[in-house]
Design a protein around this motif. Sequence first.
Motif, mmCIF file in Angstrom:
data_model
loop_
_atom_site.group_PDB
_atom_site.id
_atom_site.type_symbol
_atom_site.label_atom_id
_atom_site.label_comp_id
_atom_site.label_asym_id
_atom_site.label_seq_id
_atom_site.Cartn_x
_atom_site.Cartn_y
_atom_site.Cartn_z
ATOM 1 N N ALA A 39 0.712 -1.193 -0.056
ATOM 2 C CA ALA A 39 -0.109 0.111 -0.026
ATOM 3 C C ALA A 39 0.814 1.145 0.138
ATOM 4 N N LYS A 40 1.934 1.541 0.908
ATOM 5 C CA LYS A 40 2.538 2.512 1.021
ATOM 6 C C LYS A 40 4.231 2.066 0.955
ATOM 7 N N PRO A 41 4.746 2.144 -0.390
ATOM 8 C CA PRO A 41 6.021 1.562 -0.433
ATOM 9 C C PRO A 41 7.108 2.418 -0.077
ATOM 10 N N VAL A 42 8.263 2.248 0.404
ATOM 11 C CA VAL A 42 9.053 3.427 0.916
ATOM 12 C C VAL A 42 9.801 3.813 -0.373
ATOM 13 N N SER A 43 10.303 2.807 -1.319
ATOM 14 C CA SER A 43 10.805 3.220 -2.648
ATOM 15 C C SER A 43 9.932 3.854 -3.618
ATOM 16 N N HIS A 44 10.524 4.849 -4.531
ATOM 17 C CA HIS A 44 9.682 5.300 -5.479
ATOM 18 C C HIS A 44 9.991 4.495 -6.981
ATOM 19 N N LYS A 45 11.199 3.630 -6.826
ATOM 20 C CA LYS A 45 11.466 3.083 -8.143
ATOM 21 C C LYS A 45 10.910 1.514 -7.961
ATOM 22 N N PHE A 46 10.501 0.952 -9.199
ATOM 23 C CA PHE A 46 10.113 -0.382 -9.282
ATOM 24 C C PHE A 46 10.817 -1.285 -8.667
ATOM 25 N N VAL A 47 12.518 -1.460 -8.979
ATOM 26 C CA VAL A 47 13.095 -2.497 -8.176
ATOM 27 C C VAL A 47 12.993 -2.385 -6.597
ATOM 28 N N GLY A 48 13.178 -1.062 -6.009
ATOM 29 C CA GLY A 48 12.993 -1.108 -4.904
ATOM 30 C C GLY A 48 11.673 -1.557 -4.184
ATOM 31 N N LYS A 49 10.436 -1.339 -5.091
ATOM 32 C CA LYS A 49 9.237 -1.792 -4.497
ATOM 33 C C LYS A 49 9.300 -3.418 -4.738
ATOM 34 N N ALA A 50 9.899 -4.030 -5.557
ATOM 35 C CA ALA A 50 9.971 -5.373 -5.834
ATOM 36 C C ALA A 50 10.564 -5.979 -4.551
ATOM 37 N N LEU A 51 11.776 -5.164 -4.178
ATOM 38 C CA LEU A 51 12.418 -5.840 -3.072
ATOM 39 C C LEU A 51 11.762 -5.673 -1.828
ATOM 40 N N GLU A 52 10.878 -4.621 -1.822
ATOM 41 C CA GLU A 52 9.960 -4.497 -0.596
ATOM 42 C C GLU A 52 9.000 -5.813 -0.494
ATOM 43 N N GLU A 53 8.352 -5.979 -1.586
ATOM 44 C CA GLU A 53 7.422 -7.008 -1.657
ATOM 45 C C GLU A 53 7.956 -8.483 -1.250
ATOM 46 N N ILE A 54 9.520 -8.583 -1.661
ATOM 47 C CA ILE A 54 10.093 -9.816 -1.359
ATOM 48 C C ILE A 54 10.329 -9.755 0.123
ATOM 49 N N ASN A 55 10.724 -8.845 0.566
ATOM 50 C CA ASN A 55 10.871 -8.780 2.170
ATOM 51 C C ASN A 55 9.398 -8.965 2.750
ATOM 52 N N GLU A 56 8.375 -8.794 2.283
ATOM 53 C CA GLU A 56 6.920 -8.752 3.028
ATOM 54 C C GLU A 56 6.583 -10.292 2.891
ATOM 55 N N GLY A 57 7.158 -10.999 2.152
ATOM 56 C CA GLY A 57 6.908 -12.573 1.634
ATOM 57 C C GLY A 57 5.784 -12.501 0.551
ATOM 58 N N LEU A 58 5.560 -11.509 -0.123
ATOM 59 C CA LEU A 58 4.589 -11.335 -1.017
ATOM 60 C C LEU A 58 4.894 -12.152 -2.363
ATOM 61 N N LEU A 59 6.157 -12.352 -2.679
ATOM 62 C CA LEU A 59 6.604 -12.923 -3.952
ATOM 63 C C LEU A 59 7.180 -14.299 -3.440
ATOM 64 N N ASN A 60 6.684 -15.388 -4.301
ATOM 65 C CA ASN A 60 7.228 -16.716 -3.935
ATOM 66 C C ASN A 60 7.905 -17.102 -5.157
ATOM 67 N N TYR A 61 8.902 -17.941 -5.000
ATOM 68 C CA TYR A 61 9.892 -18.397 -5.869
ATOM 69 C C TYR A 61 10.266 -19.970 -5.762
ATOM 70 N N GLN A 62 9.751 -20.672 -6.636
ATOM 71 C CA GLN A 62 10.297 -22.235 -6.633
ATOM 72 C C GLN A 62 11.149 -22.538 -7.597
ATOM 73 N N ARG A 63 12.392 -22.965 -7.131
ATOM 74 C CA ARG A 63 13.352 -23.442 -8.328
ATOM 75 C C ARG A 63 12.754 -24.738 -9.044
#
Length: 66
Positions: A39-63
Amino acid sequence: MLYPSIDVLMNKLDSKYTLVTVAAKRAREMQEINDEQIAKPVSHKFVGKALEEINEGLLNYQRAEK
């Protein structure tokens, strides 16, 4: 200073390569379709927002299996 820190992000994924790949793919996706999961990201850039989503556990990755 990077938020979230690289040390915290490395606890979420298995390698720096995976971190960069997942963040870059999500950043491109956000740029194309403009959907943010935080809802309120700290970063203004897309890569920063993506890193925040990873930190919050919103993105999942399976090898993929070989």
